[in-house]
Scaffold this motif. Structure first.
Motif, mmCIF file in Angstrom:
data_model
loop_
_atom_site.group_PDB
_atom_site.id
_atom_site.type_symbol
_atom_site.label_atom_id
_atom_site.label_comp_id
_atom_site.label_asym_id
_atom_site.label_seq_id
_atom_site.Cartn_x
_atom_site.Cartn_y
_atom_site.Cartn_z
ATOM 1 N N ILE A 1 -51.851 90.228 54.732
ATOM 2 C CA ILE A 1 -50.957 89.081 54.870
ATOM 3 C C ILE A 1 -50.344 88.789 53.512
ATOM 4 C CG2 ILE A 1 -50.806 86.653 55.521
ATOM 5 C CD1 ILE A 1 -53.250 87.205 57.356
ATOM 6 N N CYS A 2 -49.016 88.749 53.470
ATOM 7 C CA CYS A 2 -48.297 88.543 52.205
ATOM 8 C C CYS A 2 -48.507 87.119 51.684
ATOM 9 C CB CYS A 2 -46.806 88.838 52.387
ATOM 10 S SG CYS A 2 -45.907 87.610 53.363
ATOM 11 N N PRO A 3 -48.217 86.885 50.408
ATOM 12 C CA PRO A 3 -48.397 85.546 49.832
ATOM 13 C C PRO A 3 -47.603 84.460 50.562
ATOM 14 C CG PRO A 3 -48.081 87.164 48.089
ATOM 15 C CD PRO A 3 -47.829 87.863 49.389
ATOM 16 N N ARG A 4 -46.393 84.788 50.999
ATOM 17 C CA ARG A 4 -45.558 83.779 51.686
ATOM 18 C C ARG A 4 -46.202 83.361 53.000
ATOM 19 N NH1 ARG A 4 -40.238 86.165 52.908
ATOM 20 N NH2 ARG A 4 -41.270 86.779 54.822
ATOM 21 N N CYS A 5 -46.689 84.334 53.780
ATOM 22 C CA CYS A 5 -47.347 84.013 55.048
ATOM 23 C C CYS A 5 -48.703 83.329 54.822
ATOM 24 C CB CYS A 5 -47.527 85.264 55.904
ATOM 25 S SG CYS A 5 -45.973 85.901 56.567
ATOM 26 N N SER A 6 -49.407 83.729 53.765
ATOM 27 C CA SER A 6 -50.697 83.116 53.444
ATOM 28 C C SER A 6 -50.536 81.645 53.103
ATOM 29 C CB SER A 6 -51.353 83.810 52.263
ATOM 30 O OG SER A 6 -51.775 85.094 52.611
ATOM 31 N N SER A 7 -49.457 81.308 52.416
ATOM 32 C CA SER A 7 -49.246 79.916 52.011
ATOM 33 C C SER A 7 -48.873 79.032 53.202
ATOM 34 C CB SER A 7 -48.178 79.820 50.925
ATOM 35 O OG SER A 7 -46.911 80.159 51.455
#
Length: 142
Positions: free
Chosen positions: A134-140
């Motif tokens: 999961i990329c940082p944008r989706c994780s946030s």
């Protein structure tokens, strides 16, 4: 025009490919946007600059670029195929939520290729290593 674009145009000429405004625009876009765009993303970005460009023109040019090893096509199941102008050996991390890709480098894996060759008897001609998460944008967003 960037140095990379000039080198790519020289490479096209060297391979006997006619230089057209559409080819220049598609190639420049790929070299300036290393986010592994889809055909549709390229079309959306270029249609205002080149109102007569079509999705078919983009597909045809990307196929040509692939044939002469100027870009590679990345396929990921049900997601749209993406195109990468970075032809140096590198790998990808793929977001399982949004489908975004990120490049990363890793030292040569000659030993792994040798083991694959020795244990399978295959003549290894290429390899592809991908990591999924999961990329940082989706994780946030979670």
């Amino acid at each position: 025009m960037s140095v990379a674009s000039q080198q790519a145009l020289f490479y096209l000429k060297k391979n006997g490919v006619r230089i057209t405004p559409q080819r220049c625009a598609i190639l420049s876009y790929l070299l300036e946007h290393m986010n592994h765009p889809t055909v549709e993303e390229i079309y959306e970005a270029l249609k205002y600059k080149l109102p007569t460009i079509s999705v078919a023109t983009i597909y045809n040019n990307l196929r040509l670029f692939k044939e002469i090893n100027l870009v590679c096509e990345l396929t990921y199941g049900d997601h749209a195929n993406r195109f990468d102008a970075n032809m140096k050996e590198h790998y990808h991390a793929v977001c399982t939520k949004c489908g975004s890709l990120a490049d990363f480098s890793y030292p040569s894996i000659e030993k792994v290729e040798k083991q694959a060759r020795d244990s399978t008897g295959f003549v290894i001609v290429d390899h592809r290593i991908e990591f999924y998460g999961i990329c940082p944008r989706c994780s946030s967003k979670s």
